[in-house]
Design an enzyme around this catalytic site. Structure first.
Site, PDB file in Angstrom:
ATOM      1  N   CYS A   7       0.821  -1.058  -0.094  1.00  0.00           N
ATOM      2  CA  CYS A   7      -0.099  -0.092   0.056  1.00  0.00           C
ATOM      3  C   CYS A   7       0.888   1.222   0.006  1.00  0.00           C
ATOM      4  CB  CYS A   7      -1.074  -0.093   1.236  1.00  0.00           C
ATOM      5  SG  CYS A   7       0.054   0.070   2.995  1.00  0.00           S
ATOM      6  N   ASN A  10       2.341   1.650   4.296  1.00  0.00           N
ATOM      7  CA  ASN A  10       2.549   0.230   5.122  1.00  0.00           C
ATOM      8  C   ASN A  10       2.316   0.409   6.791  1.00  0.00           C
ATOM      9  OD1 ASN A  10       5.428  -1.911   5.914  1.00  0.00           O
ATOM     10  ND2 ASN A  10       3.336  -2.287   5.191  1.00  0.00           N
ATOM     11  N   CYS A  12      -1.427   0.889   7.278  1.00  0.00           N
ATOM     12  CA  CYS A  12      -2.825   0.337   7.421  1.00  0.00           C
ATOM     13  C   CYS A  12      -3.291  -0.587   6.585  1.00  0.00           C
ATOM     14  CB  CYS A  12      -3.730   1.658   6.992  1.00  0.00           C
ATOM     15  SG  CYS A  12      -3.600   3.197   7.932  1.00  0.00           S
ATOM     16  N   ARG A  13      -3.415  -0.604   5.440  1.00  0.00           N
ATOM     17  CA  ARG A  13      -3.831  -1.511   4.594  1.00  0.00           C
ATOM     18  C   ARG A  13      -2.881  -2.744   4.431  1.00  0.00           C
ATOM     19  NH1 ARG A  13      -5.045   2.049  -0.463  1.00  0.00           N
ATOM     20  NH2 ARG A  13      -3.352   3.091   0.635  1.00  0.00           N
ATOM     21  N   SER A  14      -1.760  -2.530   3.776  1.00  0.00           N
ATOM     22  CA  SER A  14      -0.937  -3.896   3.692  1.00  0.00           C
ATOM     23  C   SER A  14      -0.406  -4.639   5.069  1.00  0.00           C
ATOM     24  CB  SER A  14       0.213  -3.565   2.714  1.00  0.00           C
ATOM     25  OG  SER A  14       1.149  -2.616   3.280  1.00  0.00           O
ATOM     26  N   ASP A 123      -8.037   3.739   0.963  1.00  0.00           N
ATOM     27  CA  ASP A 123      -7.354   4.307   2.069  1.00  0.00           C
ATOM     28  C   ASP A 123      -8.225   4.920   3.219  1.00  0.00           C
ATOM     29  OD1 ASP A 123      -5.478   5.470   3.497  1.00  0.00           O
ATOM     30  OD2 ASP A 123      -4.418   6.806   1.587  1.00  0.00           O
TER      31      ASP A 123
HETATM   32  P1  4NP Z   1      -1.659   2.611   4.017  1.00  0.00           P
HETATM   33  O1  4NP Z   1      -2.600   4.204   4.510  1.00  0.00           O
HETATM   34  O2  4NP Z   1      -1.228   3.079   2.587  1.00  0.00           O
HETATM   35  O3  4NP Z   1      -3.037   2.041   4.112  1.00  0.00           O
HETATM   36  O4  4NP Z   1      -0.735   2.379   4.977  1.00  0.00           O
HETATM   37  C1  4NP Z   1      -1.930   5.226   4.934  1.00  0.00           C
HETATM   38  C2  4NP Z   1      -0.999   5.698   5.646  1.00  0.00           C
HETATM   39  C3  4NP Z   1      -0.394   6.796   5.982  1.00  0.00           C
HETATM   40  C4  4NP Z   1      -0.741   7.895   4.985  1.00  0.00           C
HETATM   41  C5  4NP Z   1      -1.445   7.506   3.893  1.00  0.00           C
HETATM   42  C6  4NP Z   1      -2.234   6.427   3.821  1.00  0.00           C
HETATM   43  N1  4NP Z   1       0.042   9.214   5.117  1.00  0.00           N
HETATM   44  O5  4NP Z   1      -0.412   9.993   4.474  1.00  0.00           O
HETATM   45  O6  4NP Z   1       1.012   9.162   6.024  1.00  0.00           O
END
Ligand code: 4NP
Length: 154
Positions: A7, A10, A12-14, A123
């Protein structure tokens, strides 16, 4: 078989996809057959544990992702992994941009690979708790299809 979930951050989703799929493999008795990892396309959260909201949502469903640490995806990952599964189209584009010519990994949008109703895992970072629940609902569906694919490949 070696699978990498990717993702943006790294956190939240992955890592949720990784923790959930590890759990699904364990329940199926297939943990020793598959290597599972996750990474982010961005460097912002390197070394950090998953977002607290992702940890809590996962824990409510019976698995613990608190020990995972964020890392950034590397071109070498395309040589090591068999399957790289992107959570959204922007992750997929970023991955294509760093894929080395000699890549052996198959690269797919995770949900699209299994023709699910959603093609991307949205996201959840800037939204509310329901976004984290949706992520897990989608990942559970996709994970059971991936498990079927693993079984067929063994
Ligand atoms: P992820 O979510 O891609 O599922 O881990 C996010 C985590 C952090 C951010 C964006 C999306 N950020 O902008 O810091």
């Amino acid at each position: 078989m070696k699978v990498l979930f990717v993702c943006l951050g790294n956190i939240c989703r992955s890592p949720s996809a990784e923790g959930l799929f590890r759990q699904q493999l364990k329940s199926a008795g297939l943990s020793s057959q598959v290597t599972v990892d996750s990474a982010g396309t961005a460097a912002w959260h390197i070394g950090n544990p998953p977002d607290k909201r992702s940890q809590q949502a996962a824990l409510k469903r019976g698995y613990d992702i608190s020990n995972l640490k964020a890392r950034q995806v590397q071109p070498e990952d395309f040589l090591h992994f068999d399957l790289i599964l992107a959570m959204d189209k922007s992750n997929l584009d970023d991955l294509k941009a760093i894929a080395p010519k000699e890549a052996k990994a198959q690269l797919s949008l995770y949900l699209q690979r299994y023709s699910l109703a959603y093609s991307e895992v949205p996201d959840p970072y800037y939204g509310g708790e329901e976004g984290f629940e949706l992520v897990l609902n989608l990942l559970e569906q996709a994970g059971s299809h991936l498990l079927d694919e693993v079984r067929e490949s063994l």
